[in-house]
Design an enzyme around this catalytic site. Structure first.
Site, PDB file in Angstrom:
ATOM      1  N   ALA A  62       0.593  -1.663   0.404  1.00  0.00           N
ATOM      2  CA  ALA A  62      -0.281  -0.226  -0.346  1.00  0.00           C
ATOM      3  C   ALA A  62       0.761   0.981  -0.134  1.00  0.00           C
ATOM      4  O   ALA A  62       1.953   1.643   0.659  1.00  0.00           O
ATOM      5  CB  ALA A  62      -0.488  -0.050   0.901  1.00  0.00           C
ATOM      6  N   GLY A 104       1.149  -5.030   1.521  1.00  0.00           N
ATOM      7  CA  GLY A 104       0.114  -5.516  -0.041  1.00  0.00           C
ATOM      8  C   GLY A 104       0.624  -6.341  -1.300  1.00  0.00           C
ATOM      9  O   GLY A 104      -0.165  -6.959  -1.711  1.00  0.00           O
ATOM     10  N   GLU A 107       0.169  -9.624  -0.132  1.00  0.00           N
ATOM     11  CA  GLU A 107      -1.161 -10.426  -0.169  1.00  0.00           C
ATOM     12  C   GLU A 107      -1.856 -10.107  -1.827  1.00  0.00           C
ATOM     13  O   GLU A 107      -2.772 -11.222  -2.679  1.00  0.00           O
ATOM     14  CB  GLU A 107      -1.660  -9.079   0.301  1.00  0.00           C
ATOM     15  CG  GLU A 107      -1.289  -9.168   2.089  1.00  0.00           C
ATOM     16  CD  GLU A 107      -1.908  -8.386   3.046  1.00  0.00           C
ATOM     17  OE1 GLU A 107      -2.571  -9.268   4.067  1.00  0.00           O
ATOM     18  OE2 GLU A 107      -2.075  -6.655   2.892  1.00  0.00           O
ATOM     19  N   GLU A 127       4.033  -5.185   8.043  1.00  0.00           N
ATOM     20  CA  GLU A 127       2.756  -4.426   8.543  1.00  0.00           C
ATOM     21  C   GLU A 127       3.057  -4.779  10.098  1.00  0.00           C
ATOM     22  O   GLU A 127       2.566  -3.606  10.723  1.00  0.00           O
ATOM     23  CB  GLU A 127       1.684  -4.624   8.218  1.00  0.00           C
ATOM     24  CG  GLU A 127       0.829  -5.053   6.369  1.00  0.00           C
ATOM     25  CD  GLU A 127       1.432  -5.702   5.523  1.00  0.00           C
ATOM     26  OE1 GLU A 127       0.800  -6.090   4.686  1.00  0.00           O
ATOM     27  OE2 GLU A 127       2.432  -6.535   6.511  1.00  0.00           O
TER      28      GLU A 127
END
Length: 253
Positions: A62, A104, A107, A127
């Protein structure tokens, strides 16, 4: 253009194109990613998609400057739906991981069916170092893929691992030289694209849905999908090809 969408026969190639930011996912990228997957899903001529990134990264996660403040203000579910959460795709997706796949970005790769990594790739969920948890499926998909113990270690320490370790623990399917990542992913995509689209879809459905239900129910689901496959043109062609000692026709449904 934030996302490049190209085709190679029955294969779509979706490329994150923000190399100056290591393909970090800002709001525009999230929307474009969602649109690209929807475009792939809607095109019946496309059978498999490969997702990759330009430059030195697959995806660094992100965008800390834009996406995280939006999440803090409005909640994670306010972001556009993507394959990480909120968007479904009935066709196979392959992640071609060049360079970094962090947060992310990992992910995103976990939301794909298969993962091919370059030998210098780094994969991790950092994270926890920001006081967050992996919120785009990392806490759910990683344990299912590599087991609880290994996933707990990666998530709670935030430690990134190299491609060799990722292959050893089953996080990636294959490691190839850095310059061959996309080509290797495309080779696998072509193999899948030549199979019956119905059979591929039914097999994915059986695995995805069966994982989270009791075994007896999963076996019933598998039997129902096998019965459905028996009625498809792809099965008819495959059976005839066996009897005639020839290869089944490519792209037969």
């Amino acid at each position: 253009m934030t996302i490049d969408f190209t085709t190679d026969g029955a294969i779509a190639v979706i490329t994150l194109n923000r190399p100056e930011a290591y393909n970090a996912l800002d709001l525009a990228h999230l929307r474009a990613l969602s649109d690209a997957v929807a475009r792939f899903e809607a095109d019946p001529s496309l059978r498999v998609a490969v997702i990759t990134g330009t430059g030195k990264a697959f995806c660094a996660g992100a965008d800390i400057g834009e996406t995280l403040p939006l999440m803090k203000e409005n909640g994670t579910k306010s972001l556009p739906p993507t394959i990480m959460r909120g968007q479904t795709c009935s066709k196979p997706l392959i992640a071609a991981i060049n360079g970094l796949a962090l947060g992310g970005g990992l992910e995103l790769a976990l939301a794909c069916d298969l993962r091919v990594a370059g030998s210098q790739a780094k994969l991790g969920l950092p994270e926890i170092g920001l006081g967050l948890i992996p919120g785009w499926g990392g806490t759910q998909r990683l344990p299912r893929l590599i087991g609880g113990g290994r996933a707990v270690e990666m998530i709670l320490t935030g430690r990134a691992i190299d491609a060799a370790e990722a292959e050893r623990i089953g996080l990636v399917n294959k490691v190839v030289p850095d310059g061959e990542v996309l080509a290797a992913a495309l080779d696998t995509a072509r193999l899948i694209s030549e199979k019956s689209a119905d059979a591929v879809r039914f097999a994915r459905e059986a695995m995805q849905k069966g994982f989270d239900i009791p075994l007896a129910e999963a076996l019933d689901l598998e039997a129902a999908l096998e019965d459905a496959a028996l009625q498809t043109p792809g099965f008819n062609d495959g059976l005839n090809a066996y009897r005639e000692k020839r290869r089944a026709h490519k792209n037969k449904s």
